[in-house]
Design an enzyme around this catalytic site. Sequence first.
Site, PDB file in Angstrom:
ATOM      1  CE1 TYR A 186       4.737  -5.569  -3.164  1.00 16.76           C
ATOM      2  CE2 TYR A 186       4.755  -4.925  -5.465  1.00 16.76           C
ATOM      3  CZ  TYR A 186       4.664  -4.587  -4.127  1.00 16.76           C
ATOM      4  OH  TYR A 186       4.506  -3.276  -3.765  1.00 16.76           O
ATOM      5  CG  ASN A 233      13.093   0.512  13.815  1.00 16.48           C
ATOM      6  OD1 ASN A 233      11.903   0.224  13.953  1.00 16.48           O
ATOM      7  ND2 ASN A 233      14.047  -0.394  13.772  1.00 16.48           N
ATOM      8  CB  ALA A 240      12.972   3.286   4.908  1.00 19.33           C
ATOM      9  CE1 TYR A 275       3.437   1.993   7.630  1.00 19.99           C
ATOM     10  CE2 TYR A 275       5.104   1.129   6.145  1.00 19.99           C
ATOM     11  CZ  TYR A 275       4.773   1.729   7.337  1.00 19.99           C
ATOM     12  OH  TYR A 275       5.741   2.056   8.242  1.00 19.99           O
ATOM     13  CD1 TRP A 278       1.446  -1.382  -2.605  1.00 14.95           C
ATOM     14  CD2 TRP A 278      -0.233  -1.969  -3.943  1.00 14.95           C
ATOM     15  NE1 TRP A 278       1.957  -2.207  -3.563  1.00 14.95           N
ATOM     16  CE2 TRP A 278       0.946  -2.584  -4.404  1.00 14.95           C
ATOM     17  CE3 TRP A 278      -1.419  -2.194  -4.641  1.00 14.95           C
ATOM     18  CZ2 TRP A 278       0.978  -3.409  -5.528  1.00 14.95           C
ATOM     19  CZ3 TRP A 278      -1.386  -3.017  -5.750  1.00 14.95           C
ATOM     20  CH2 TRP A 278      -0.194  -3.620  -6.175  1.00 14.95           C
TER      21      TRP A 278
END
Lengths: 384, 384
Positions: B82, B189, B191, B284, B310
Amino acid sequence: MHLVVRPLSTVKSSLFYSTSSHVPARAMVYAQYGKPSEVLSRMPLYRIHKHTLPDVKPQDVHIRFLAAPINPADCNQVEGVYPIKPPFNTSLGSDEPVAVGGNEGVAEVIALGDQVKGFSVGDKVVMAQAGRGTWRSHAALPASEVQLLPGFNSQVSLVHAATLTAHPHINVDNVEHHIGDYVIQNGANSAVGQFVIQIAHAWGLKTINVVRDRPNLDELKEYLTSLGATHILTEEELSKRETRSKLKGWLDGRKLRLALNCVGGKNATELGRYLDHEGKHVTYGAMSKQPMAVPAAPLIFKDVSYHGFWVSRWTDTHSRQEREAMFGDLINLIKEGKLREPVWEKVSWKLNASEQENETAFKEAVNKGITGFGKGKQIVFFED
Amino acid sequence: MHLVVRPLSTVKSSLFYSTSSHVPARAMVYAQYGKPSEVLSRMPLYRIHKHTLPDVKPQDVHIRFLAAPINPADCNQVEGVYPIKPPFNTSLGSDEPVAVGGNEGVAEVIALGDQVKGFSVGDKVVMAQAGRGTWRSHAALPASEVQLLPGFNSQVSLVHAATLTAHPHINVDNVEHHIGDYVIQNGANSAVGQFVIQIAHAWGLKTINVVRDRPNLDELKEYLTSLGATHILTEEELSKRETRSKLKGWLDGRKLRLALNCVGGKNATELGRYLDHEGKHVTYGAMSKQPMAVPAAPLIFKDVSYHGFWVSRWTDTHSRQEREAMFGDLINLIKEGKLREPVWEKVSWKLNASEQENETAFKEAVNKGITGFGKGKQIVFFED
């Protein structure tokens, strides 16, 4: 000689107005969409139409074309695959509905309606928008459809003037640049590519220029360097691993925030790889006809974005004043010797020659334009 | 019980200040990057670290965490893939340098330094930025690193509060919308997807929602419809030719100018196909791990553009006030019953239980988060 100018008693914003009725005119027209090769082989679809100019309407100008290029987009338009599709009509007095080919070109005002402001006879103009037809000796059209070239004089060649509209400030509108920043582009030897090299150079920007490998690569490199290119890479070199560190050395901490793409496919993806945070990737052509693969990470984490540039939209979304300012800037660069003519080849359209002769010359020029076998941009000169 | 609050003689902008020194605290830390599965199997790399809070420094707050989700990005962070890499250090008194896991979560202010303004003990806060570590019972950190949740009260659940930061107004910042306009999204679907459906519905926008085909599709459709989804399509349906005319019927002249993509690959390309002129395609996430193919024509001729979103950048590029305003908007929607909690599953972190017990529960939750076998978002509750 096609020109009737007379002083006017009530002078408005223009010095003269004039009428130029019944001037003999010729236009290269087509009556159906089709592949240029087919259209060209079936002459009825693509032919010279003779007509005469009508009386000057109050808000119209009459113009005489001096030079007009044959661009790939013009050919796509004849094919019917270009988004701007000029309507077929009989306004030129043809038996069947036709459209006039060509989008770019420089013309001279030869007559003005008495309500026209801001133009004078003798002014050099370009079409304000694409799709109005420039492969013709003359045109009668509303003054709102032409655009003045401010500052035009003998220092500016007809070739320059005829090819200015395709090249607005492609890099101005997209990214804020600082002197020393970098721009990367593919198809760097195209007309637009050469233009970008010179504009960037004039503004103190550096360029990384990607070209296809070719037998005379050294010659091309020399030429692009003479225009102001900072670095030149082949497509093959660009996709090599070691290029990454080489490029880092070149950049040396300076920003690379604009990538200009007219190729598409793998090469377009590679260009994007080198963009800094907030860099913009701008597509203005797709010579390879391949879509490009866009990875998610730079979009999300580096705020890189992908855009398109279309000169017709630029024209539509900018005011007449903004456009004039842009042409003014370019003309100044030309006068300062900072903007060379594109490599070009002359096509003579002798208005008094036989139709057969003209059509043959035109056909050859379009073919060269499509196949790329010409020695540069084909530019039609309208001659008596 | 970890809380020492006392009234202060010189009251500044906050009602109380307090000290909470030597509060026993626990944090889930890791000392190396690695695949979560490996990191988890080699416990020394990912373990509970016990420590005590220091004295309150003048500009610090001490906070007690109430709930924190386990998001896929948290796991990527442990993997070291990340872009935000928390530094490893010994500030928590560990023998070797460590980082605390987790990025999101809601906490309560339990103590304030005497120079801190704008917070009171008892305030509910979230982390102002990602990468600060939320899988821990307590934290001592500069007040500038936490963000108030304005309007928080008992109508707002801890689950809501703990999951708000991942979802700024993803669609506000990108496109000007008008009531009745459409948004298209894949991964509907997820979050974020559910959140988009509800926000769009609350604002009078319509949504076209793309999901993967699955055995319980009707059930999912029913659920998304209950959230306010206008239309639901499977990925397979989206790529069918007949969908084009179906979609035209749905749109009925209304604009589709925002596509939200968290999948990538072919499906992301398909979303772009339906965008109107000037439409924005916003990525995203990249669940399929496939780059998307972007065709040149819509870029050039429709001014469609491709962007990334982001949340960490959103946070960095918006002021504290702008962020508070956004959280305030969301909290209002929650109070009005227009924003449901994401589907979630509780993970108990009993602070007084054995380390072994805690680590096992955490390991299971992270595994569920990664494999998607949980019944929803895993949310850690910090309990005595």
